[in-house]
Design a protein around this motif. Structure first.
Motif, PDB file in Angstrom:
ATOM      1  N   GLU A  36      72.694  16.846  83.215  1.00  0.00           N
ATOM      2  CA  GLU A  36      72.379  15.799  82.258  1.00  0.00           C
ATOM      3  C   GLU A  36      72.636  14.423  82.868  1.00  0.00           C
ATOM      4  O   GLU A  36      73.487  14.261  83.736  1.00  0.00           O
ATOM      5  CB  GLU A  36      73.242  15.938  80.993  1.00  0.00           C
ATOM      6  N   GLY A  51      72.006   9.892  81.680  1.00  0.00           N
ATOM      7  CA  GLY A  51      71.538   8.947  80.680  1.00  0.00           C
ATOM      8  C   GLY A  51      72.569   8.573  79.638  1.00  0.00           C
ATOM      9  O   GLY A  51      72.322   7.693  78.808  1.00  0.00           O
ATOM     10  N   THR A 100      68.322   7.323  75.997  1.00  0.00           N
ATOM     11  CA  THR A 100      67.533   8.507  76.296  1.00  0.00           C
ATOM     12  C   THR A 100      68.304   9.365  77.291  1.00  0.00           C
ATOM     13  O   THR A 100      68.640   8.905  78.383  1.00  0.00           O
ATOM     14  CB  THR A 100      66.166   8.145  76.898  1.00  0.00           C
ATOM     15  N   SER A 140      68.498  12.711  79.731  1.00  0.00           N
ATOM     16  CA  SER A 140      67.630  13.577  80.522  1.00  0.00           C
ATOM     17  C   SER A 140      68.421  14.797  80.985  1.00  0.00           C
ATOM     18  O   SER A 140      69.638  14.722  81.156  1.00  0.00           O
ATOM     19  CB  SER A 140      67.092  12.836  81.744  1.00  0.00           C
ATOM     20  N   THR A 146      62.092  18.827  83.297  1.00  0.00           N
ATOM     21  CA  THR A 146      63.103  17.974  82.682  1.00  0.00           C
ATOM     22  C   THR A 146      62.981  17.999  81.168  1.00  0.00           C
ATOM     23  O   THR A 146      61.876  18.000  80.623  1.00  0.00           O
ATOM     24  CB  THR A 146      62.964  16.525  83.191  1.00  0.00           C
ATOM     25  N   TYR A 187      64.320  16.008  77.602  1.00  0.00           N
ATOM     26  CA  TYR A 187      64.771  14.682  77.176  1.00  0.00           C
ATOM     27  C   TYR A 187      65.290  14.722  75.740  1.00  0.00           C
ATOM     28  O   TYR A 187      64.922  15.585  74.946  1.00  0.00           O
ATOM     29  CB  TYR A 187      63.618  13.679  77.252  1.00  0.00           C
ATOM     30  N   GLN A 237      65.540  11.538  73.108  1.00  0.00           N
ATOM     31  CA  GLN A 237      65.456  10.123  72.754  1.00  0.00           C
ATOM     32  C   GLN A 237      66.291   9.921  71.498  1.00  0.00           C
ATOM     33  O   GLN A 237      66.032  10.553  70.474  1.00  0.00           O
ATOM     34  CB  GLN A 237      64.004   9.718  72.508  1.00  0.00           C
ATOM     35  N   CYS A 256      73.076  19.868  77.627  1.00  0.00           N
ATOM     36  CA  CYS A 256      71.765  20.481  77.729  1.00  0.00           C
ATOM     37  C   CYS A 256      71.954  21.996  77.787  1.00  0.00           C
ATOM     38  O   CYS A 256      72.930  22.484  78.387  1.00  0.00           O
ATOM     39  CB  CYS A 256      71.087  19.970  79.006  1.00  0.00           C
TER      40      CYS A 256
END
Length: 125
Positions: free
Chosen positions: A6, A8, A19, A21, A78, A80, A82, A96
């Motif tokens: 991960e 961001g 965001t 990632s 990937t 994401y 947001q 993640c």
């Protein structure tokens, strides 16, 4: 062995956006259902959002509906997240996650085969 990394996370004021990632290696996210979980200090890890493998159906916990969007880019391998209109209570370590089996409902920890190490999101009020 699938690895999820991960990035961001960071500090943001309430009302702001970030965001996240999640870059996968050792496997392709196109062959997995993917999700985000989060864990606030002193609390259990909770489901945040997920996207199914085949029909790209999305799932969100009620507290983030309308503010968070999960998306997967299979070409970039990937995932994401947001996050808009962030609230103080969104502060947590965000993880993640990937599952071999597809999601028909929002996943729990027991449905997850691979975890990332997490990225910290701090929200100041």
């Amino acid at each position: 062995q699938v690895q999820l990394v991960e990035s961001g996370g960071g500090w943001v004021q309430a009302g702001g956006s970030l965001t996240l990632s999640c870059a996968a290696s050792g496997g392709t996210i196109s062959s997995a259902a993917m999700a985000w979980f989060r864990q606030a200090p002193g609390k259990e890890r909770d489901f945040v959002a997920a996207v199914s493998r085949y029909d790209l159906r999305t799932f969100y916990t009620d507290s983030v509906k309308g503010r968070f969007t999960i998306a997967r880019d299979n070409a970039k391998n990937t995932l994401y997240l947001q996050m808009n209109s962030l609230k103080y209570e969104d502060a947590a370590v965000y993880y993640c996650a990937a599952s071999i089996s597809d999601y028909a409902v929002e996943p729990t920890d027991h449905d997850i085969n691979y975890w990332g190490k997490g990225t910290l999101v701090t929200v100041s009020s």
